[in-house]
Write a protein that holds these residues in place. Structure first.
Motif, PDB file in Angstrom:
ATOM      1  N   ASN A  88       0.915  -1.189  -0.002  1.00 62.54           N
ATOM      2  CA  ASN A  88      -0.040   0.131   0.099  1.00 62.54           C
ATOM      3  C   ASN A  88       0.796   1.250  -0.055  1.00 62.54           C
ATOM      4  OD1 ASN A  88      -1.642  -2.211   2.362  1.00 62.54           O
ATOM      5  ND2 ASN A  88      -2.538  -1.533   0.175  1.00 62.54           N
ATOM      6  N   THR A 131      -4.245   4.584   0.789  1.00 63.75           N
ATOM      7  CA  THR A 131      -5.012   5.202   2.107  1.00 63.75           C
ATOM      8  C   THR A 131      -5.345   6.662   1.732  1.00 63.75           C
ATOM      9  OG1 THR A 131      -2.257   5.282   2.545  1.00 63.75           O
ATOM     10  CG2 THR A 131      -3.975   4.113   4.081  1.00 63.75           C
ATOM     11  N   VAL A 166      -7.437  -0.090   4.077  1.00 64.12           N
ATOM     12  CA  VAL A 166      -6.712   1.230   3.348  1.00 64.12           C
ATOM     13  C   VAL A 166      -8.079   2.146   3.026  1.00 64.12           C
ATOM     14  CG1 VAL A 166      -4.691   0.131   2.798  1.00 64.12           C
ATOM     15  CG2 VAL A 166      -6.527   0.468   1.146  1.00 64.12           C
TER      16      VAL A 166
END
Ligand SMILES: C[S@@+](CC[C@H](N)C(=O)[O-])C[C@H]1O[C@@H](n2cnc3c(N)ncnc32)[C@H](O)[C@@H]1O
Length: 292
Positions: A88, A131, A166
């Motif tokens: 991520n 995110t 996320v």
């Protein structure tokens, strides 16, 4: 093909994955979300999934594979599996040359075209948004470009990711200084509210972004995204094999308006994937324009 694993999580050293279990799980992951785990990443899959196997009180990777297919909690576990296998990594204003091109060239051009047509509706899709740093960066650029005109416009950035964890963090919109490591100081001062050591994105910028969970491997889900003038999908297709890349890029093609723009990661390319986009060369970035 790049590694999907940016860092290793240490797992239960006693738990070993067999060749057959690795292939079964690898094919399963690929079938679910299009992420392809190469043979030389077997040990990393072993490390990362060991923690899940321990948490579920299972004894082997074979049992875990069975759990993912038949257990009544399999859906929930699938989400955990996605969290474990995805990378991520992201930041605000990531890869500045691309954002610069968006801010200085693509966005003003688009806004001028739309104004000329008497339209004030702009849609952008941030696919694989992690995110939230990427879609909020785009929202900041739009906020800057439109200034006082913003209330007259209907702007929406649709942002989605495979991992529910996320997406929840993105909706929250609060970040550490690490997320802002490539962000100009004046942008931080103007667009973030400092709360002790954390930084909250300004609510009027946050409102421009709608977050949701989408699996780019699910055709039906992709069709629900509104047509867009620009698609950002940076540092995501790097984890897919050619077939999955082709399917995802075709979905972006279908989603984009004629002459719309596709931004992919600076180390990614559409070579061998499609000729339906015209590469436009800008300082430090190649941007793809939908033909026709
Ligand atoms: C490295 S991050 C990139 C984030 C952002 N686009 C950027 O460039 O900073 C890759 C993201 O793609 C997401 N992803 C991977 N496979 C996906 C899939 N099949 N559907 C939706 N998102 C996926 C991951 O969960 C991860 O958050």
């Amino acid at each position: 093909m790049s590694s999907i694993f940016s860092k290793t999580i240490s797992g239960d050293k006693d738990l070993k994955i067999t060749e057959q279990e690795f292939r079964q799980l690898r094919d399963f992951v690929y079938g679910q979300c299009g992420i392809f785990i190469p043979d030389n990443r077997q040990y990393l899959m072993e490390n990362r999934l060991s923690n899940r196997i321990k948490a579920l009180n299972l004894k082997s990777f074979g049992e875990y594979f069975y759990f993912l297919q038949y257990d009544s909690d399999r859906r929930q576990e699938m989400g955990k599996l996605f969290e474990v296998i995805t990378t991520n990594e992201t930041s605000f204003f990531r890869n500045p040359p691309q954002i610069q091109v968006f801010q200085d060239t693509i966005l003003p051009g688009l806004l001028a075209e739309l104004r000329k047509k008497g339209r004030r509706r702009l849609r952008i899709w941030s696919a694989g948004c992690s995110t939230g740093e990427e879609p909020y960066t785009l929202a900041i650029c739009i906020h800057r470009a439109l200034g006082n005109e913003l209330p007259l416009w209907d702007v929406r950035i649709t942002a989605n990711d495979l991992s529910a964890r996320v997406v929840d963090a993105a909706k929250n919109g609060v970040y550490s200084s690490y997320a802002l490591r490539t962000t100009p100081k004046d942008v931080i001062d103007q667009y973030f509210i400092q709360e002790e050591r954390l930084f909250r994105i300004r609510p009027d910028v946050q409102r421009l972004v709608s977050f949701g969970q989408i699996n780019l491997n699910e055709r039906a889900q992709l069709k629900l995204v509104e047509r867009s003038e620009v698609v950002f999908c940076r540092n995501v297709i790097i984890y897919f094999d050619e077939d999955m890349k082709r399917r995802v890029i075709n979905a972006f093609y279908d989603n984009l308006v004629p002459d719309g723009y596709l931004f992919i990661g600076h180390s990614e390319s559409l070579h061998n994937i499609t000729r339906a986009f015209k590469p436009e060369h800008h300082p430090g970035a190649i941007i793809y324009k939908k033909l026709g």
